[in-house]
Design an enzyme around this catalytic site. Structure first.
Site, PDB file in Angstrom:
ATOM      1  CB  VAL A   1      -1.015   0.043   1.174  1.00 49.71           C
ATOM      2  CG1 VAL A   1      -2.182  -0.875   0.905  1.00 49.71           C
ATOM      3  CG2 VAL A   1      -0.362  -0.272   2.495  1.00 49.71           C
TER       4      VAL A   1
ATOM      5  CE1 TYR B   1       4.754   2.720  14.229  1.00 47.03           C
ATOM      6  CE2 TYR B   1       4.762   3.647  16.438  1.00 47.03           C
ATOM      7  CZ  TYR B   1       4.177   2.852  15.482  1.00 47.03           C
ATOM      8  OH  TYR B   1       3.002   2.194  15.763  1.00 47.03           O
TER       9      TYR B   1
ATOM     10  CB  ALA C   1       8.167  11.759  12.186  1.00 41.30           C
TER      11      ALA C   1
HETATM   12  P1  NDP Z   1       1.992  -6.229  12.590  1.00 40.52           P
HETATM   13  O1  NDP Z   1       3.415  -6.047  12.203  1.00 40.52           O
HETATM   14  O2  NDP Z   1       1.625  -7.356  13.471  1.00 40.52           O
HETATM   15  O3  NDP Z   1       1.102  -6.307  11.254  1.00 40.52           O
HETATM   16  C1  NDP Z   1       1.253  -5.374  10.238  1.00 40.52           C
HETATM   17  C2  NDP Z   1       0.284  -5.683   9.130  1.00 40.52           C
HETATM   18  O4  NDP Z   1       0.479  -4.713   8.092  1.00 40.52           O
HETATM   19  C3  NDP Z   1       0.473  -7.042   8.522  1.00 40.52           C
HETATM   20  O5  NDP Z   1      -0.785  -7.571   8.186  1.00 40.52           O
HETATM   21  C4  NDP Z   1       1.294  -6.751   7.264  1.00 40.52           C
HETATM   22  O6  NDP Z   1       0.994  -7.691   6.261  1.00 40.52           O
HETATM   23  C5  NDP Z   1       0.769  -5.374   6.869  1.00 40.52           C
HETATM   24  N1  NDP Z   1       1.692  -4.544   6.106  1.00 40.52           N
HETATM   25  C6  NDP Z   1       2.865  -4.008   6.520  1.00 40.52           C
HETATM   26  N2  NDP Z   1       3.410  -3.275   5.546  1.00 40.52           N
HETATM   27  C7  NDP Z   1       2.552  -3.326   4.499  1.00 40.52           C
HETATM   28  C8  NDP Z   1       2.559  -2.765   3.202  1.00 40.52           C
HETATM   29  N3  NDP Z   1       3.549  -1.973   2.769  1.00 40.52           N
HETATM   30  N4  NDP Z   1       1.522  -3.037   2.373  1.00 40.52           N
HETATM   31  C9  NDP Z   1       0.501  -3.834   2.785  1.00 40.52           C
HETATM   32  N5  NDP Z   1       0.442  -4.388   3.995  1.00 40.52           N
HETATM   33  C10 NDP Z   1       1.462  -4.141   4.851  1.00 40.52           C
HETATM   34  O7  NDP Z   1       1.542  -4.816  13.216  1.00 40.52           O
HETATM   35  P2  NDP Z   1       0.569  -4.495  14.464  1.00 40.52           P
HETATM   36  O8  NDP Z   1      -0.649  -5.317  14.388  1.00 40.52           O
HETATM   37  O9  NDP Z   1       1.368  -4.496  15.704  1.00 40.52           O
HETATM   38  O10 NDP Z   1       0.198  -2.959  14.154  1.00 40.52           O
HETATM   39  C11 NDP Z   1      -0.865  -2.609  13.303  1.00 40.52           C
HETATM   40  C12 NDP Z   1      -0.981  -1.092  13.279  1.00 40.52           C
HETATM   41  O11 NDP Z   1      -1.162  -0.605  14.605  1.00 40.52           O
HETATM   42  C13 NDP Z   1       0.263  -0.399  12.742  1.00 40.52           C
HETATM   43  O12 NDP Z   1      -0.111   0.744  12.007  1.00 40.52           O
HETATM   44  C14 NDP Z   1       0.993  -0.004  14.014  1.00 40.52           C
HETATM   45  O13 NDP Z   1       1.833   1.104  13.804  1.00 40.52           O
HETATM   46  C15 NDP Z   1      -0.178   0.352  14.904  1.00 40.52           C
HETATM   47  N6  NDP Z   1       0.128   0.293  16.337  1.00 40.52           N
HETATM   48  C16 NDP Z   1       0.489  -0.898  16.942  1.00 40.52           C
HETATM   49  C17 NDP Z   1       0.721  -0.946  18.301  1.00 40.52           C
HETATM   50  C18 NDP Z   1       1.068  -2.221  19.003  1.00 40.52           C
HETATM   51  O14 NDP Z   1       1.221  -2.229  20.234  1.00 40.52           O
HETATM   52  N7  NDP Z   1       1.171  -3.340  18.300  1.00 40.52           N
HETATM   53  C19 NDP Z   1       0.643   0.282  19.129  1.00 40.52           C
HETATM   54  C20 NDP Z   1       0.283   1.456  18.400  1.00 40.52           C
HETATM   55  C21 NDP Z   1       0.017   1.442  17.045  1.00 40.52           C
HETATM   56  P3  NDP Z   1       2.100  -8.606   5.476  1.00 40.52           P
HETATM   57  O15 NDP Z   1       3.242  -8.831   6.432  1.00 40.52           O
HETATM   58  O16 NDP Z   1       1.321  -9.839   5.145  1.00 40.52           O
HETATM   59  O17 NDP Z   1       2.486  -7.794   4.302  1.00 40.52           O
END
Ligand code: NDP
Length: 239
Positions: free
Chosen positions: A55, A146, A148
């Site tokens: 994305v 992150y 930012a």
């Molecule tokens: P994960 O690393 O567990 O999962 C990330 C997801 O995003 C995966 O499904 C991955 O899919 C997908 N992804 C990553 N990059 C891309 C890309 N370029 N294009 C398409 N899909 C992508 O992350 P979390 O569940 O921990 O976090 C989810 C969201 O919540 C994030 O935005 C994170 O910043 C935010 N967040 C998380 C916190 C936490 O404590 N975990 C706290 C605060 C915010 P695949 O690998 O299959 O490509």
């Protein structure tokens, strides 16, 4: 929605499906995890499909949305969840680390919003929920890139909320704090206890608690809420 193959995104997809929403989601490749999530969603009785899409790539995001519109007919809700970290102190952070995190986390929200906006504009309604982080509000050690990117998501979302409001398209941000995921399962208990002691509610949040907030903001339960930044963090002081 973006990034539903695991973690918080997975919980969001499941929660939306439980509420009866059809779910189109993506990950970077058509992985085993994607196929499994697709099956899990279908078993909940909704229409569901996983798409391979980076994305952060403008052309891929355009193609992803085009395919979803062809397959599903319309998109009422967009959840921008995909995100990465690549931590380092600013002293040691490389330009590549800064660029990659900004491009993936903030660039992807721009790419997906651009891609979906004409369809939402035409249909005269829509709800966009962007996943930020309390780190984007408060900052954090070793996470300047992150922080930012997540602060950028807030500014971008509030601007879109203003631009799209007249067309009944709402844009809000959910900011998770410390959320229990597969990753935190490996953190030693003493360290977890120290982190939790700093949270007024004395525990991490769950991915489903983030998902519930997304459903609320996306739903008809809050038709007059737009441009809101909602921390899901158990009352952490600096969020
Ligand atoms: P994960 O690393 O567990 O999962 C990330 C997801 O995003 C995966 O499904 C991955 O899919 C997908 N992804 C990553 N990059 C891309 C890309 N370029 N294009 C398409 N899909 C992508 O992350 P979390 O569940 O921990 O976090 C989810 C969201 O919540 C994030 O935005 C994170 O910043 C935010 N967040 C998380 C916190 C936490 O404590 N975990 C706290 C605060 C915010 P695949 O690998 O299959 O490509």
């Amino acid at each position: 929605m973006t990034g539903a193959t695991r973690g918080i995104g997975h919980a969001i997809a499941i929660r939306f499906a439980r509420e009866g929403a059809n779910v189109a989601f993506c990950g970077r490749s058509r992985s085993e995890a994607m196929v499994a999530v697709e099956a899990e969603l279908l078993a909940l009785g909704v229409k569901a499909k996983g798409y391979a899409c980076d994305v952060a790539d403008y052309t891929q995001a355009q193609a992803f949305v085009k395919e979803v519109l062809a397959d599903f007919g319309q998109v009422d809700i967009l959840v921008n969840n995909a995100g990465i970290t690549d931590d380092a102190a600013v002293k040691r952070m490389t330009e590549a680390q800064m660029d990659r995190v900004m491009h993936t986390n903030l660039g992807s929200v721009f790419c997906m919003t651009k891609a979906i906006q004409p369809a939402m504009w035409r249909q005269g309604h829509g709800s966009i929920v962007n996943i930020g982080s309390v780190v984007g509000i408060a900052g954090n050690y070793n996470q300047a890139n992150y922080a930012a990117s997540k602060a950028g998501i807030i500014g971008f979302s509030k601007s879109c909320a203003k631009e799209f409001a007249a067309r009944n398209i709402r844009v809000n941000v959910v900011c998770p704090g410390f959320i229990e995921t597969e990753m935190t399962a490996e953190v030693p208990k003493e360290l977890m206890d120290t982190w939790c002691s700093r949270i007024p509610m004395k525990r991490p949040g769950t991915a489903d608690e983030v998902a519930q907030a997304c459903v609320f903001l996306a739903s008809d339960m809050c038709p007059y809420i737009t441009s809101v930044v909602l921390p899901i963090c158990g009352g952490m002081e600096d969020a």
